[in-house]
Design an enzyme around this catalytic site. Structure first.
Site, PDB file in Angstrom:
ATOM      1  N   LYS A  25      30.403  66.400  83.912  1.00 21.75           N
ATOM      2  CA  LYS A  25      29.717  67.518  83.267  1.00 21.75           C
ATOM      3  C   LYS A  25      30.751  68.520  82.755  1.00 21.75           C
ATOM      4  O   LYS A  25      31.506  69.102  83.535  1.00 21.75           O
ATOM      5  CB  LYS A  25      28.805  68.242  84.257  1.00 21.75           C
ATOM      6  CG  LYS A  25      27.978  69.330  83.551  1.00 21.75           C
ATOM      7  CD  LYS A  25      27.371  70.316  84.506  1.00 21.75           C
ATOM      8  CE  LYS A  25      28.247  71.492  84.796  1.00 21.75           C
ATOM      9  NZ  LYS A  25      28.527  72.369  83.667  1.00 21.75           N
ATOM     10  N   GLY A  74      37.230  74.654  89.147  1.00 19.81           N
ATOM     11  CA  GLY A  74      36.460  75.855  88.826  1.00 19.81           C
ATOM     12  C   GLY A  74      36.793  76.953  89.804  1.00 19.81           C
ATOM     13  O   GLY A  74      37.861  76.960  90.428  1.00 19.81           O
ATOM     14  N   SER A  75      35.853  77.855  89.971  1.00 15.81           N
ATOM     15  CA  SER A  75      36.121  79.034  90.795  1.00 15.81           C
ATOM     16  C   SER A  75      36.067  78.684  92.284  1.00 15.81           C
ATOM     17  O   SER A  75      35.393  77.722  92.689  1.00 15.81           O
ATOM     18  CB  SER A  75      35.085  80.111  90.491  1.00 15.81           C
ATOM     19  OG  SER A  75      33.797  79.605  90.770  1.00 15.81           O
ATOM     20  N   THR A  76      36.744  79.488  93.079  1.00 18.05           N
ATOM     21  CA  THR A  76      36.736  79.285  94.529  1.00 18.05           C
ATOM     22  C   THR A  76      35.311  79.457  95.067  1.00 18.05           C
ATOM     23  O   THR A  76      34.898  78.750  95.984  1.00 18.05           O
ATOM     24  CB  THR A  76      37.722  80.259  95.190  1.00 18.05           C
ATOM     25  OG1 THR A  76      39.032  79.921  94.721  1.00 18.05           O
ATOM     26  CG2 THR A  76      37.711  80.160  96.703  1.00 18.05           C
ATOM     27  N   GLY A  89      33.507  76.311  94.384  1.00 20.85           N
ATOM     28  CA  GLY A  89      34.169  75.303  95.217  1.00 20.85           C
ATOM     29  C   GLY A  89      33.641  75.361  96.648  1.00 20.85           C
ATOM     30  O   GLY A  89      33.397  74.334  97.290  1.00 20.85           O
ATOM     31  N   GLU A 133      39.983  71.854  92.774  1.00 17.44           N
ATOM     32  CA  GLU A 133      41.064  72.615  92.124  1.00 17.44           C
ATOM     33  C   GLU A 133      40.467  73.968  91.794  1.00 17.44           C
ATOM     34  O   GLU A 133      39.631  74.080  90.896  1.00 17.44           O
ATOM     35  CB  GLU A 133      41.501  71.922  90.822  1.00 17.44           C
ATOM     36  CG  GLU A 133      41.987  70.508  90.994  1.00 17.44           C
ATOM     37  CD  GLU A 133      43.334  70.432  91.664  1.00 17.44           C
ATOM     38  OE1 GLU A 133      43.973  71.482  91.850  1.00 17.44           O
ATOM     39  OE2 GLU A 133      43.735  69.328  92.030  1.00 17.44           O
ATOM     40  N   CYS A 170      44.036  79.075  85.466  1.00 18.38           N
ATOM     41  CA  CYS A 170      43.985  79.176  86.923  1.00 18.38           C
ATOM     42  C   CYS A 170      45.340  79.539  87.506  1.00 18.38           C
ATOM     43  O   CYS A 170      45.429  80.260  88.488  1.00 18.38           O
ATOM     44  CB  CYS A 170      43.498  77.861  87.498  1.00 18.38           C
ATOM     45  SG  CYS A 170      44.406  76.449  86.870  1.00 18.38           S
ATOM     46  N   GLU A 198      41.198  87.385  91.249  1.00 16.14           N
ATOM     47  CA  GLU A 198      41.492  86.701  89.995  1.00 16.14           C
ATOM     48  C   GLU A 198      40.717  87.371  88.858  1.00 16.14           C
ATOM     49  O   GLU A 198      39.500  87.515  88.938  1.00 16.14           O
ATOM     50  CB  GLU A 198      41.047  85.241  90.131  1.00 16.14           C
ATOM     51  CG  GLU A 198      41.404  84.402  88.951  1.00 16.14           C
ATOM     52  CD  GLU A 198      41.037  82.930  89.150  1.00 16.14           C
ATOM     53  OE1 GLU A 198      39.941  82.674  89.661  1.00 16.14           O
ATOM     54  OE2 GLU A 198      41.851  82.072  88.799  1.00 16.14           O
TER      55      GLU A 198
HETATM   56  P1  NDP Z   1      32.918  78.001  87.674  1.00 18.61           P
HETATM   57  O1  NDP Z   1      33.270  77.687  89.068  1.00 18.61           O
HETATM   58  O2  NDP Z   1      31.884  78.998  87.423  1.00 18.61           O
HETATM   59  O3  NDP Z   1      32.430  76.690  86.909  1.00 18.61           O
HETATM   60  C1  NDP Z   1      33.156  75.497  86.904  1.00 18.61           C
HETATM   61  C2  NDP Z   1      32.204  74.364  86.600  1.00 18.61           C
HETATM   62  O4  NDP Z   1      31.270  74.230  87.674  1.00 18.61           O
HETATM   63  C3  NDP Z   1      31.371  74.583  85.353  1.00 18.61           C
HETATM   64  O5  NDP Z   1      31.146  73.353  84.737  1.00 18.61           O
HETATM   65  C4  NDP Z   1      30.085  75.149  85.926  1.00 18.61           C
HETATM   66  O6  NDP Z   1      28.992  75.000  85.065  1.00 18.61           O
HETATM   67  C5  NDP Z   1      29.942  74.333  87.184  1.00 18.61           C
HETATM   68  N1  NDP Z   1      29.114  74.935  88.224  1.00 18.61           N
HETATM   69  C6  NDP Z   1      28.704  76.221  88.365  1.00 18.61           C
HETATM   70  N2  NDP Z   1      27.961  76.350  89.476  1.00 18.61           N
HETATM   71  C7  NDP Z   1      27.890  75.120  90.054  1.00 18.61           C
HETATM   72  C8  NDP Z   1      27.276  74.609  91.238  1.00 18.61           C
HETATM   73  N3  NDP Z   1      26.580  75.387  92.073  1.00 18.61           N
HETATM   74  N4  NDP Z   1      27.434  73.306  91.535  1.00 18.61           N
HETATM   75  C9  NDP Z   1      28.158  72.498  90.729  1.00 18.61           C
HETATM   76  N5  NDP Z   1      28.743  72.924  89.590  1.00 18.61           N
HETATM   77  C10 NDP Z   1      28.632  74.216  89.256  1.00 18.61           C
HETATM   78  O7  NDP Z   1      34.293  78.325  86.988  1.00 18.61           O
HETATM   79  P2  NDP Z   1      34.534  78.724  85.497  1.00 18.61           P
HETATM   80  O8  NDP Z   1      33.944  77.774  84.570  1.00 18.61           O
HETATM   81  O9  NDP Z   1      34.157  80.128  85.368  1.00 18.61           O
HETATM   82  O10 NDP Z   1      36.112  78.500  85.401  1.00 18.61           O
HETATM   83  C11 NDP Z   1      36.967  79.425  85.783  1.00 18.61           C
HETATM   84  C12 NDP Z   1      37.475  79.163  87.182  1.00 18.61           C
HETATM   85  O11 NDP Z   1      38.058  77.870  87.286  1.00 18.61           O
HETATM   86  C13 NDP Z   1      38.565  80.115  87.549  1.00 18.61           C
HETATM   87  O12 NDP Z   1      38.332  80.657  88.812  1.00 18.61           O
HETATM   88  C14 NDP Z   1      39.839  79.273  87.552  1.00 18.61           C
HETATM   89  O13 NDP Z   1      40.817  79.745  88.349  1.00 18.61           O
HETATM   90  C15 NDP Z   1      39.338  77.946  87.924  1.00 18.61           C
HETATM   91  N6  NDP Z   1      40.183  76.892  87.391  1.00 18.61           N
HETATM   92  C16 NDP Z   1      41.002  76.213  88.252  1.00 18.61           C
HETATM   93  C17 NDP Z   1      41.869  75.242  87.784  1.00 18.61           C
HETATM   94  C18 NDP Z   1      42.744  74.473  88.725  1.00 18.61           C
HETATM   95  O14 NDP Z   1      43.269  73.431  88.337  1.00 18.61           O
HETATM   96  N7  NDP Z   1      42.932  74.877  89.950  1.00 18.61           N
HETATM   97  C19 NDP Z   1      41.931  74.895  86.359  1.00 18.61           C
HETATM   98  C20 NDP Z   1      41.033  75.644  85.551  1.00 18.61           C
HETATM   99  C21 NDP Z   1      40.182  76.614  86.074  1.00 18.61           C
HETATM  100  P3  NDP Z   1      28.746  76.027  83.853  1.00 18.61           P
HETATM  101  O15 NDP Z   1      29.993  76.762  83.576  1.00 18.61           O
HETATM  102  O16 NDP Z   1      28.356  75.132  82.775  1.00 18.61           O
HETATM  103  O17 NDP Z   1      27.668  76.939  84.319  1.00 18.61           O
END
Ligand code: NDP
Length: 788
Positions: free
Chosen positions: A198, A250-252, A255, A272, A306, A403
């Site tokens: 996704k 994504g976000s912590t 996660g 990650e 990130c 962050e």
């Molecule tokens: P989010 O955690 O909000 O979203 C990441 C993904 O998870 C999106 O596809 C989102 O969907 C989806 N998502 C949201 N809620 C859920 C859930 N309850 N269950 C499963 N999936 C879900 O992060 P962001 O998109 O805002 O990205 C930014 C964050 O990602 C930052 O905190 C950044 O640090 C981190 N990041 C880390 C990286 C790494 O390698 N460590 C690399 C890049 C980013 P949708 O957005 O479509 O609602």
């Protein structure tokens, strides 16, 4: 800032300003228009558009215009995608390493051929400068597929007998849409998995274009499935019972939700997550290079990275000079049309996100922190934010500790390398760090001490498929790229259950009711190198299989867990060399062997396994101390070959304090077989042994007279179901190995989400493979660019 007259060469030479050099968007727009006429998911090799599907719009952040609509994936769509991925597994696996390698190679070639289209689509959809998508994102995507084509080809050689997980659910963020996709899909396919991915709601387009590439590359139907949607679609993937492994970036916060949702399910998991990475400039650095590097560290991709170097730590003696140069450089950054090749900073991904960044900055200003924002004209349409610096932000302030995920830098000063390390590590995150110093001693010493998965020396934002990338602490666990990233897509061992084993121990805790004066010698806990009484003063009976009372063992409580964690943190075990650790572990074996008869007698009494089996268990335990002692100085890291001029040192580091919940069976071997590899890799251990605890306690009495430093091994006897979750939830425990049944595993893994500690369920007590050491080790990649 006023633009010079672009038609006046004299003025242009004077200001050395650039005119616009805008990339054509014609081809990308025509693909977007065509593909958007009927939005669909990519499932089972076909475009699938359920009639009643909800839609949302994908916008161009630079203008705010709607590019096209995208479907909101429902749980039914996810289910169909998972089924398609499951159906495709046998065909995909039957293709073997050679067939899979060819498909990955074809994907790499096809993306390379259409790299400009991908780059423009990505810039339009995400708002990032074309300079970045063209020169970094897409070439790295291609590199990942090429590299993993090779990994697929060599899999039988590098990981003989290894099996793929099966169906992988992958969820990615919006900041590097295609690159995050490549980091996840390439290793998954190389290992023979199929995928349901996704993309993020705001940036789905490059994933849909990628689906077309898969069709052109001979990938069997259903191997890759792309379901678009928001967080709810992501949650449906995570909770789907037929998903074998979840990989998330994504976000912590999200996660943590995923960690809790998958707890006890046995699904593989890599996370990650976010970061707040330090960018440390020492007085002996090449200051101009450090300032130029900083532009890349924090203003690359509008700071929506990130691993952005968002915390600048400058040595006090050069602080004024560095700040002057940074401010001067900030004032010359060009913000604007992402398709202009001379633009430094593009658009923020979405209005909502831009507003969140702005609100955080307003709060920091409200706290009186000095805010520097150059007077740069921002375009009127679209979502923009200027490069921003908060000078001398207090370490505990929101802006310095949370962050921001925007083009916002905070700065602080330090005096000594020790202080720099302390400030750098003063964060719940541990993703990356940059260190600038021309002195190799300082640079490498600090690189070893900084808590981060990736450290760049005199550089920043270097990535490659050959070298793992991922975090420590609350930045998540697992690596993407490198050998460890590949192995994350190979099925883990089948976890052992508490009752697996050769000798049966009487289970459960029987509270002591005995008042027999002959039993006044209660086995103690072993904490900080000493036998100590349990805090609560309670004990439990250890009985023979016939119910005969053999002795009393101390019953630990929450306070004992805390004491053990504190003792472990005071231990110097982790800083000892592998050689020294080996010596100590050999010495333990040496001391244990003469006590074999006593230990065997205890085991036999507790389990009724017979004298011979009990003797065998003790001999195996002694042998295991020797085995892992032998490994203690041999589990080296690697030097990676990247297409950069420099070295990448993949250094093996212990996690820190490891919690260990031992099996119920094999009361001595169950402890030794698991705690010895953890100790060999430099972790400090807090173990909860079998309730048939007397042999484990006896071994610790023997260990008391070996050279094991205080706090390296701590023994908490008691009920694992009671104190295990306390150990799992403790924020200063960094790793948890647990042998547990499903209900307890669920509790332990859910409790571990607090500090995102790594959890692992070992496979069998006979396992003496390198895997055990790998599971006790985290890899830190130190990048050392060099050359002139
Ligand atoms: P989010 O955690 O909000 O979203 C990441 C993904 O998870 C999106 O596809 C989102 O969907 C989806 N998502 C949201 N809620 C859920 C859930 N309850 N269950 C499963 N999936 C879900 O992060 P962001 O998109 O805002 O990205 C930014 C964050 O990602 C930052 O905190 C950044 O640090 C981190 N990041 C880390 C990286 C790494 O390698 N460590 C690399 C890049 C980013 P949708 O957005 O479509 O609602």
């Amino acid at each position: 800032m006023m633009s010079p007259d672009k038609h006046n060469p004299a003025e242009s030479l004077e200001t050395l300003d650039w005119g616009p050099a805008v990339e054509s968007a014609e081809e990308a727009r025509s693909w977007i228009e065509k593909s958007g006429t009927q939005p669909a998911h990519f499932i089972g090799g076909e475009w699938s558009a359920p009639t009643a599907a909800k839609r949302f719009s994908s916008r161009c952040p630079a203008t705010g215009e709607v590019l096209r609509d995208v479907l909101q994936g429902s749980s039914d769509d996810v289910d169909r995608a998972v089924q398609a991925a499951r159906t495709a597994l046998p065909t995909w696996q039957a293709m073997g390493p050679d067939g899979r390698a060819r498909c990955l190679y074809a994907i790499a070639r096809n993306i390379q051929k259409e790299s400009r289209l991908f780059a423009v689509v990505e810039s339009l959809d995400n708002g990032k400068p074309i300079r970045e998508t063209r020169d970094l994102d897409i070439p790295l995507v291609v590199r990942h597929f090429y590299h993993h084509a090779g990994s697929a080809q060599l899999l039988d050689e590098t990981d003989p007998g290894a099996e793929p997980w099966g169906v992988c659910g992958q969820i990615i963020p919006w900041n590097f849409p295609l690159l995050m996709l490549a980091w996840k899909i390439a290793p998954a396919l190389a290992c023979g998995n199929t995928v349901v991915l996704k993309p993020a709601e705001w940036t789905s387009l490059s994933a849909l274009l990628f689906a077309e590439t898969c069709q052109k590359s001979g990938l069997p139907d259903g191997v890759i499935n792309i379901v678009t949607g928001d967080g709810e679609t992501g949650a449906a993937i995570v909770s789907h019972p037929d998903i074998d492994k979840v990989a998330f970036t994504g976000s912590t916060e999200v996660g943590r939700i995923i960690r809790e949702a998958t707890a006890g399910s046995g699904k593989g998991l890599t996370l990650e997550l976010g970061g707040k990475s330090p960018y440390i400039i020492f007085e002996d650095s090449d200051i101009d290079s450090a300032v130029e590097g900083l532009v890349d560290a924090i203003w690359f991709n509008q700071g929506q990275v990130c691993c952005a170097g968002s915390r600048m730590l400058v040595q006090e003696s050069i602080s004024d000079e560095v700040h002057r140069k940074v401010e001067e450089r900030m004032s010359r950054l060009r913000v604007g049309n992402p398709l202009d090749k001379a633009i430094d900073i593009g658009a923020m991904v979405e209005e909502k996100h831009r507003d969140q960044v702005a609100a955080m900055c307003e709060r920091a200003k409200g706290e009186g922190i000095t805010c520097i924002q150059p007077p740069i004209d921002l375009p009127e349409q679209g979502y923009w934010f200027p490069p921003t610096l908060f000078r001398e932000a207090p370490l505990s302030s929101e802006i310095a500790s949370q962050e921001v995920f925007g083009p916002v830098l905070v700065s602080t000063t330090f005096r000594t390398p020790q202080e720099a390390v302390k400030i750098a590590n003063h964060s719940r995150y541990g993703l990356a760090a940059s260190i600038w110093s021309q002195d190799i001693d300082t640079a490498l010493d600090v690189a070893r001490k900084v808590e981060a998965g990736t450290v760049w020396v005199n550089g920043t934002n270097m990535f490659d498929a050959s070298s793992g990338f991922g975090g420590m602490k609350e930045s998540g666990f697992g690596r993407e790229g490198g050998r460890e990233g590949l192995r994350a897509y190979l099925r883990d061992v089948k976890p052992m259950t508490p009752t697996d084993g050769d000798t049966s121990a009487t289970g459960g805790i029987v509270n002591s009711t005995s008042t027999d004066p002959a039993l006044d010698r209660t086995a103690k806990l072993y904490i900080g190198g000493k036998q100590v009484r349990p805090d609560g003063g309670y004990c439990f009976e250890v009985q023979s299989p016939a119910g005969e009372l053999l002795g009393l063992a101390a019953r630990s409580n929450r306070k004992d867990v805390r004491n053990a964690v504190e003792a472990s943190h005071r231990s110097k075990w982790g800083s000892m060399t592998g050689h020294a650790r080996a010596q100590v572990m050999w010495f333990i074996a040496e001391n244990l062997e003469p006590r074999s008869d006593d230990l065997a007698q205890l085991i036999d009494q507790m389990t009724g396994c017979g004298a011979e089996a009990a003797q065998k268990e003790v001999q195996q335990s002694v042998a295991r101390w020797i085995w892992w002692a032998s490994w203690a100085d041999k589990h080296d890291g690697a030097v990676h070959d990247t297409p950069w001029r420099g070295l990448v040192l993949a250094v093996h580091e212990p996690f820190g304090t490891a919690g260990l919940i031992c099996p119920q069976q094999n009361p001595l071997l169950g402890l030794v077989a698991l705690c010895a590899p953890l100790l060999a890799t430099g972790n400090r251990v807090i173990a909860i042994p079998s309730t048939a605890a007397l042999a484990a306690v006896e071994m610790c009495r023997i260990i008391e007279h070996s050279d094991l430093p205080a706090g390296a091994l701590n023994l908490l006897t008691g009920d694992a179901a009671e104190i295990g979750p306390v150990l799992a939830g403790h924020d200063d425990v960094d790793l948890l190995w647990h042998v547990s049944d499903e209900p307890l595993a669920r509790k332990l893994e859910a409790a571990s989400a607090g500090n995102m500690k790594v959890c692992w369920r070992p496979g069998e007590l006979s396992d003496r493979s390198r895997r055990m050491l790998d599971r006790g080790t985290q890899v830190k990649n130190i990048w050392l660019p060099h050359g002139i």
